[in-house]
Design a protein around this motif. Structure first.
Motif, PDB file in Angstrom:
ATOM      1  N   ASP A 125       0.835  -1.210   0.000  1.00 63.33           N
ATOM      2  CA  ASP A 125       0.000   0.000   0.000  1.00 63.33           C
ATOM      3  C   ASP A 125       0.867   1.256   0.000  1.00 63.33           C
ATOM      4  O   ASP A 125       0.549   2.234  -0.689  1.00 63.33           O
ATOM      5  CB  ASP A 125      -0.921   0.009   1.225  1.00 63.33           C
ATOM      6  CG  ASP A 125      -1.982  -1.084   1.169  1.00 63.33           C
ATOM      7  OD1 ASP A 125      -2.227  -1.615   0.067  1.00 63.33           O
ATOM      8  OD2 ASP A 125      -2.552  -1.414   2.228  1.00 63.33           O
ATOM      9  N   ALA A 173       0.057   4.828   5.131  1.00 68.41           N
ATOM     10  CA  ALA A 173      -0.257   3.451   4.746  1.00 68.41           C
ATOM     11  C   ALA A 173       0.698   2.465   5.401  1.00 68.41           C
ATOM     12  O   ALA A 173       0.285   1.403   5.886  1.00 68.41           O
ATOM     13  CB  ALA A 173      -0.193   3.315   3.221  1.00 68.41           C
ATOM     14  N   GLU A 226       0.921   4.215  -2.847  1.00 70.88           N
ATOM     15  CA  GLU A 226       0.653   5.613  -2.507  1.00 70.88           C
ATOM     16  C   GLU A 226       1.801   6.523  -2.947  1.00 70.88           C
ATOM     17  O   GLU A 226       1.579   7.601  -3.490  1.00 70.88           O
ATOM     18  CB  GLU A 226       0.414   5.770  -1.008  1.00 70.88           C
ATOM     19  CG  GLU A 226      -0.871   5.134  -0.500  1.00 70.88           C
ATOM     20  CD  GLU A 226      -2.120   5.832  -0.996  1.00 70.88           C
ATOM     21  OE1 GLU A 226      -2.013   6.948  -1.546  1.00 70.88           O
ATOM     22  OE2 GLU A 226      -3.210   5.262  -0.853  1.00 70.88           O
ATOM     23  N   ARG A 274       1.297  10.213   2.392  1.00 67.53           N
ATOM     24  CA  ARG A 274       0.273   9.186   2.193  1.00 67.53           C
ATOM     25  C   ARG A 274       0.880   7.785   2.342  1.00 67.53           C
ATOM     26  O   ARG A 274       0.280   6.894   2.943  1.00 67.53           O
ATOM     27  CB  ARG A 274      -0.366   9.333   0.806  1.00 67.53           C
ATOM     28  CG  ARG A 274      -1.412  10.422   0.722  1.00 67.53           C
ATOM     29  CD  ARG A 274      -2.179  10.365  -0.590  1.00 67.53           C
ATOM     30  NE  ARG A 274      -1.411  10.896  -1.699  1.00 67.53           N
ATOM     31  CZ  ARG A 274      -0.931  10.171  -2.705  1.00 67.53           C
ATOM     32  NH1 ARG A 274      -1.154   8.870  -2.745  1.00 67.53           N
ATOM     33  NH2 ARG A 274      -0.246  10.729  -3.681  1.00 67.53           N
ATOM     34  N   ALA A 275       2.063   7.608   1.775  1.00 69.06           N
ATOM     35  CA  ALA A 275       2.737   6.310   1.874  1.00 69.06           C
ATOM     36  C   ALA A 275       3.102   5.989   3.315  1.00 69.06           C
ATOM     37  O   ALA A 275       2.986   4.838   3.754  1.00 69.06           O
ATOM     38  CB  ALA A 275       4.002   6.321   1.008  1.00 69.06           C
TER      39      ALA A 275
END
Length: 200
Positions: free
Chosen positions: A131, A156, A135, A152-153
């Motif tokens: 994920d 995740a 991202e 965002r990564a």
């Protein structure tokens, strides 16, 4: 941007800890300079006859606003990192108190499960890494897209902001406020000298 996808979740607490004192000093320095410029600028503006005479006062008010905003963002980030550290410590202590090594032996005396599939925890880590990769490689049409994708990564990879509360706030805004604070310090110093000599 970073060597491993989602690694920002590990980098942010370290950077926040290392820059905590310099960040506080920057915010206070800008606040003091801006207050001085605003006070001197008030007298310059009152004695002047045009809009330009109020520029030092306006610069002082702007500097106070930036200093206050940066200090507030730094405070939120420091608190979030502090909460995360406490959670990590309590989790480690809890695991140390309750963990027990259990080995199941087969009839021939060899441990069972040595060739078993990945554990649920390993599956979860693999999914989070995937994920995070998805991202971070998908850049959006926004300002500072690489920083936004890295955050965002990181969320995740951490499994959500519950596990990384310091990632709740947009790090781009905190970064820009830090840059603005650093840029305004010499500008406010210049305005302080100008206003001081204008008052004399």
């Amino acid at each position: 941007m970073f060597p491993f996808y989602g690694s920002l979740k590990d980098i942010v607490p370290v950077i926040e800890t290392l820059t905590r004192l310099p960040g506080q000093l920057m915010g206070r320095a800008l606040a003091v300079l801006s207050t001085l410029v605003a006070v001197l600028g008030w007298f310059v503006g009152r004695a002047g006859e045009g809009f330009i005479d109020w520029l030092p006062f306006a610069a002082g008010i702007l500097g106070l606003g930036v200093a206050g905003f940066f200090t507030w963002r730094r405070y939120r980030l420091a608190n979030a990192v502090g909460v995360w550290v406490k959670n990590q410590e309590s989790t480690i202590q809890g695991e140390a108190a309750t963990s027990e090594d259990v080995t199941i032996i087969s009839q021939d005396g060899t441990p069972l499960g040595t060739n078993s599939r990945a554990t649920p925890a390993e599956d979860t880590d693999a999914q989070r890494n995937y994920d995070a990769m998805m991202e971070e490689t998908q850049l959006r049409d926004t300002w500072m897209p690489r920083v936004e994708a890295a955050q965002r990564a990181a969320v995740a990879a951490a499994g959500g902001t519950v596990n990384a509360p310091y990632l709740k706030d947009d790090l781009r805004i905190t970064l820009v406020s830090a840059i603005a604070t650093g840029v305004l310090i010499p500008i406010e110093t210049l305005f302080a000298f100008i206003a001081f000599f204008a008052v004399l």
